[in-house]
Scaffold this motif. Structure first.
Motif, PDB file in Angstrom:
ATOM      1  N   ALA A  54      16.179  30.181  12.516  1.00 39.59           N
ATOM      2  CA  ALA A  54      15.171  31.046  11.888  1.00 39.59           C
ATOM      3  C   ALA A  54      13.825  30.334  11.772  1.00 39.59           C
ATOM      4  O   ALA A  54      12.766  30.917  12.058  1.00 39.59           O
ATOM      5  CB  ALA A  54      15.662  31.483  10.506  1.00 39.59           C
ATOM      6  N   VAL A  55      13.872  29.072  11.358  1.00 40.18           N
ATOM      7  CA  VAL A  55      12.630  28.292  11.244  1.00 40.18           C
ATOM      8  C   VAL A  55      11.994  28.104  12.612  1.00 40.18           C
ATOM      9  O   VAL A  55      10.766  28.227  12.760  1.00 40.18           O
ATOM     10  CB  VAL A  55      12.918  26.927  10.569  1.00 40.18           C
ATOM     11  CG1 VAL A  55      11.691  26.019  10.649  1.00 40.18           C
ATOM     12  CG2 VAL A  55      13.322  27.115   9.116  1.00 40.18           C
ATOM     13  N   TYR A  56      12.811  27.835  13.632  1.00 34.64           N
ATOM     14  CA  TYR A  56      12.280  27.650  14.984  1.00 34.64           C
ATOM     15  C   TYR A  56      11.664  28.950  15.515  1.00 34.64           C
ATOM     16  O   TYR A  56      10.602  28.924  16.159  1.00 34.64           O
ATOM     17  CB  TYR A  56      13.399  27.177  15.923  1.00 34.64           C
ATOM     18  CG  TYR A  56      13.468  25.680  16.087  1.00 34.64           C
ATOM     19  CD1 TYR A  56      13.514  24.840  14.977  1.00 34.64           C
ATOM     20  CD2 TYR A  56      13.464  25.100  17.344  1.00 34.64           C
ATOM     21  CE1 TYR A  56      13.582  23.475  15.126  1.00 34.64           C
ATOM     22  CE2 TYR A  56      13.522  23.719  17.502  1.00 34.64           C
ATOM     23  CZ  TYR A  56      13.581  22.914  16.378  1.00 34.64           C
ATOM     24  OH  TYR A  56      13.624  21.551  16.540  1.00 34.64           O
ATOM     25  N   ILE A  57      12.328  30.075  15.271  1.00 37.01           N
ATOM     26  CA  ILE A  57      11.783  31.365  15.725  1.00 37.01           C
ATOM     27  C   ILE A  57      10.435  31.642  15.066  1.00 37.01           C
ATOM     28  O   ILE A  57       9.473  32.056  15.732  1.00 37.01           O
ATOM     29  CB  ILE A  57      12.779  32.505  15.420  1.00 37.01           C
ATOM     30  CG1 ILE A  57      14.013  32.386  16.324  1.00 37.01           C
ATOM     31  CG2 ILE A  57      12.112  33.870  15.613  1.00 37.01           C
ATOM     32  CD1 ILE A  57      15.114  33.366  15.979  1.00 37.01           C
ATOM     33  N   LEU A  58      10.369  31.387  13.751  1.00 33.89           N
ATOM     34  CA  LEU A  58       9.104  31.594  13.035  1.00 33.89           C
ATOM     35  C   LEU A  58       8.018  30.664  13.564  1.00 33.89           C
ATOM     36  O   LEU A  58       6.889  31.094  13.843  1.00 33.89           O
ATOM     37  CB  LEU A  58       9.325  31.360  11.542  1.00 33.89           C
ATOM     38  CG  LEU A  58       8.091  31.500  10.643  1.00 33.89           C
ATOM     39  CD1 LEU A  58       7.536  32.916  10.704  1.00 33.89           C
ATOM     40  CD2 LEU A  58       8.427  31.137   9.196  1.00 33.89           C
ATOM     41  N   LEU A  59       8.367  29.366  13.712  1.00 27.03           N
ATOM     42  CA  LEU A  59       7.382  28.371  14.152  1.00 27.03           C
ATOM     43  C   LEU A  59       6.883  28.668  15.559  1.00 27.03           C
ATOM     44  O   LEU A  59       5.665  28.750  15.802  1.00 27.03           O
ATOM     45  CB  LEU A  59       8.004  26.972  14.089  1.00 27.03           C
ATOM     46  CG  LEU A  59       7.124  25.818  14.592  1.00 27.03           C
ATOM     47  CD1 LEU A  59       5.899  25.662  13.701  1.00 27.03           C
ATOM     48  CD2 LEU A  59       7.912  24.520  14.642  1.00 27.03           C
ATOM     49  N   PHE A  60       7.821  28.854  16.500  1.00 26.91           N
ATOM     50  CA  PHE A  60       7.412  29.073  17.880  1.00 26.91           C
ATOM     51  C   PHE A  60       6.809  30.463  18.072  1.00 26.91           C
ATOM     52  O   PHE A  60       5.973  30.654  18.968  1.00 26.91           O
ATOM     53  CB  PHE A  60       8.601  28.873  18.823  1.00 26.91           C
ATOM     54  CG  PHE A  60       8.973  27.433  19.006  1.00 26.91           C
ATOM     55  CD1 PHE A  60       8.173  26.582  19.748  1.00 26.91           C
ATOM     56  CD2 PHE A  60      10.108  26.907  18.407  1.00 26.91           C
ATOM     57  CE1 PHE A  60       8.504  25.253  19.916  1.00 26.91           C
ATOM     58  CE2 PHE A  60      10.454  25.578  18.562  1.00 26.91           C
ATOM     59  CZ  PHE A  60       9.643  24.747  19.317  1.00 26.91           C
ATOM     60  N   GLY A  61       7.201  31.414  17.223  1.00 28.00           N
ATOM     61  CA  GLY A  61       6.564  32.725  17.265  1.00 28.00           C
ATOM     62  C   GLY A  61       5.092  32.631  16.920  1.00 28.00           C
ATOM     63  O   GLY A  61       4.235  33.220  17.600  1.00 28.00           O
ATOM     64  N   ILE A  62       4.804  31.872  15.856  1.00 26.13           N
ATOM     65  CA  ILE A  62       3.398  31.678  15.468  1.00 26.13           C
ATOM     66  C   ILE A  62       2.632  30.949  16.568  1.00 26.13           C
ATOM     67  O   ILE A  62       1.504  31.324  16.916  1.00 26.13           O
ATOM     68  CB  ILE A  62       3.320  30.897  14.144  1.00 26.13           C
ATOM     69  CG1 ILE A  62       3.889  31.741  12.997  1.00 26.13           C
ATOM     70  CG2 ILE A  62       1.882  30.484  13.832  1.00 26.13           C
ATOM     71  CD1 ILE A  62       4.033  30.983  11.693  1.00 26.13           C
ATOM     72  N   VAL A  63       3.260  29.893  17.119  1.00 29.18           N
ATOM     73  CA  VAL A  63       2.596  29.103  18.163  1.00 29.18           C
ATOM     74  C   VAL A  63       2.342  29.943  19.413  1.00 29.18           C
ATOM     75  O   VAL A  63       1.238  29.925  19.982  1.00 29.18           O
ATOM     76  CB  VAL A  63       3.445  27.866  18.514  1.00 29.18           C
ATOM     77  CG1 VAL A  63       2.878  27.165  19.750  1.00 29.18           C
ATOM     78  CG2 VAL A  63       3.497  26.907  17.341  1.00 29.18           C
ATOM     79  N   ILE A  64       3.356  30.709  19.844  1.00 30.46           N
ATOM     80  CA  ILE A  64       3.223  31.484  21.086  1.00 30.46           C
ATOM     81  C   ILE A  64       2.241  32.639  20.912  1.00 30.46           C
ATOM     82  O   ILE A  64       1.335  32.830  21.734  1.00 30.46           O
ATOM     83  CB  ILE A  64       4.600  32.006  21.543  1.00 30.46           C
ATOM     84  CG1 ILE A  64       5.484  30.837  21.976  1.00 30.46           C
ATOM     85  CG2 ILE A  64       4.443  33.010  22.689  1.00 30.46           C
ATOM     86  CD1 ILE A  64       6.922  31.209  22.221  1.00 30.46           C
ATOM     87  N   ILE A  65       2.408  33.400  19.818  1.00 26.39           N
ATOM     88  CA  ILE A  65       1.513  34.554  19.600  1.00 26.39           C
ATOM     89  C   ILE A  65       0.083  34.087  19.344  1.00 26.39           C
ATOM     90  O   ILE A  65      -0.875  34.576  19.955  1.00 26.39           O
ATOM     91  CB  ILE A  65       2.023  35.414  18.425  1.00 26.39           C
ATOM     92  CG1 ILE A  65       3.382  36.043  18.777  1.00 26.39           C
ATOM     93  CG2 ILE A  65       1.014  36.518  18.095  1.00 26.39           C
ATOM     94  CD1 ILE A  65       4.050  36.749  17.617  1.00 26.39           C
ATOM     95  N   GLY A  66      -0.043  33.105  18.427  1.00 26.67           N
ATOM     96  CA  GLY A  66      -1.377  32.590  18.138  1.00 26.67           C
ATOM     97  C   GLY A  66      -1.985  31.886  19.338  1.00 26.67           C
ATOM     98  O   GLY A  66      -3.174  32.049  19.638  1.00 26.67           O
TER      99      GLY A  66
END
Length: 331
Positions: A54-66
């Motif tokens: 869950a933490v990885y999805i949130l972190l990489f989601g922010i990195v990829i989208i941003g």
């Protein structure tokens, strides 16, 4: 004597293979940063593996989208910067010639002008060395890009086995030392957590503020300058000044009014950081007097350049905790 020899051999071995340790060190650093979030979700009755995911999805989601949104702007700014660089250098040279002419025609005594010239030459050398360190840092980052790519995988395994690793490390310690060492590590974790996690959060906030502010003032390369301001803001006290320098220099080339606006913008941001953001997020976790912080930033810069400036304060903060526990044990 045998223990000392083994420690010496271990240090020598790790020093010889230090280039191969970068992925592991970055992975350990990433795991240390993310562990509180994973533990928080774990305490909410979520399995540790799912908490890490869950933490990885949130972190990489922010990195990829941003990143996908900002990367296009960043590439555009870099291309524009490369195109404008010759004219910017020419404008800087013209400005320097004007300043030099006014300086030579001034009524300053000859010996004072010699002293100022020597000081400017020293400053020029320091600036060139500083820029060289930044360039070398970027080159090293690119060189170790493979290590950066596999670091999240290593961090995943470290996070998954975090408690087991801690338990096994504790078993290696003499039983009579375990209680004090656990107390020592908790204090170190509190200090490092306050410095590292807190300063990274503060730097990101400052980078956003600077980017938005420069964009509203229509200063060129707002995103690039905002990223630089965020990176340099990690350095206590001097980082914000260094981070503001590119924006001020660009504003000087545009107009005196824009220069004043940019200086005022950075002054307001630093006041907000110093009086609201920094105390709220980091608080008193560092536990060091400002003069001590400034002194060890200088010492770190002298010994290790930019990296030394970054690591100077964490090292002395950990040293203070270590000294406190040594005195506690001896007394």
């Amino acid at each position: 004597m045998i223990i000392f020899s083994l420690i010496t051999v271990c240090f020598y071995f790790f020093w010889m293979v230090r280039n191969a340790l970068y992925p592991f060190l970055i992975g350990l650093f990433l795991a240390y940063l993310l562990n509180p979030a994973v533990c928080y979700l774990e305490n909410k009755k979520m399995g540790r593996v799912w908490a890490i995911i869950a933490v990885y999805i949130l972190l990489f989601g922010i990195v990829i989208i941003g990143g996908s949104k900002l990367l296009a702007i960043l590439i555009r700014d870099l291309q524009s910067f490369a195109q404008d660089l010759p004219s910017m250098i020419e404008n800087i040279n013209i400005l320097l010639v004007k300043v030099q002419l006014q300086y030579q025609n001034s009524a300053l005594p000859y010996y004072l002008r010699l002293a100022i010239d020597d000081a400017l030459l020293l400053l020029e050398g320091d600036v060139q060395e500083f820029i060289g360190e930044i360039v070398n840092g970027i080159i090293n980052l690119i060189t170790h890009s493979l290590g950066l790519a596999i670091s999240p995988i290593l961090a995943f395994y470290l996070l998954h086995d975090w408690h087991e690793i801690k338990s096994k490390l504790l078993l290696l310690l003499p039983s009579q030392w375990r209680g004090e060492l656990i107390s020592f590590w908790r204090d170190v974790d509190k200090v490092l957590g306050g410095i590292i996690r807190g300063q990274l959060i503060v730097a990101c906030i400052i980078g956003i503020f600077v980017t938005i502010g420069l964009f509203l003032l229509q200063v060129k390369f707002a995103l690039i300058i905002g990223i630089l301001a965020a990176l340099f803001d990690i350095i206590p006290y001097f980082g914000p000044i260094i981070g503001a320098s590119p924006a001020v220099m660009l504003a000087i080339l545009e107009s005196p009014l824009l220069t004043l606006k940019v200086i005022l913008l950075f002054f307001i941001i630093q006041q907000i950081e110093g009086n609201i953001i920094h105390p709220k997020i980091i608080g008193e976790n560092i536990g060091l007097h400002p003069l001590t912080v400034i002194f060890f930033v200088f010492v770190g810069g002298e010994m290790g350049g930019i990296i030394g400036m970054l690591l100077g304060v964490p090292f002395v903060a950990v040293g203070k905790v270590l000294l406190h526990h040594i005195i506690k044990v001896l007394l």
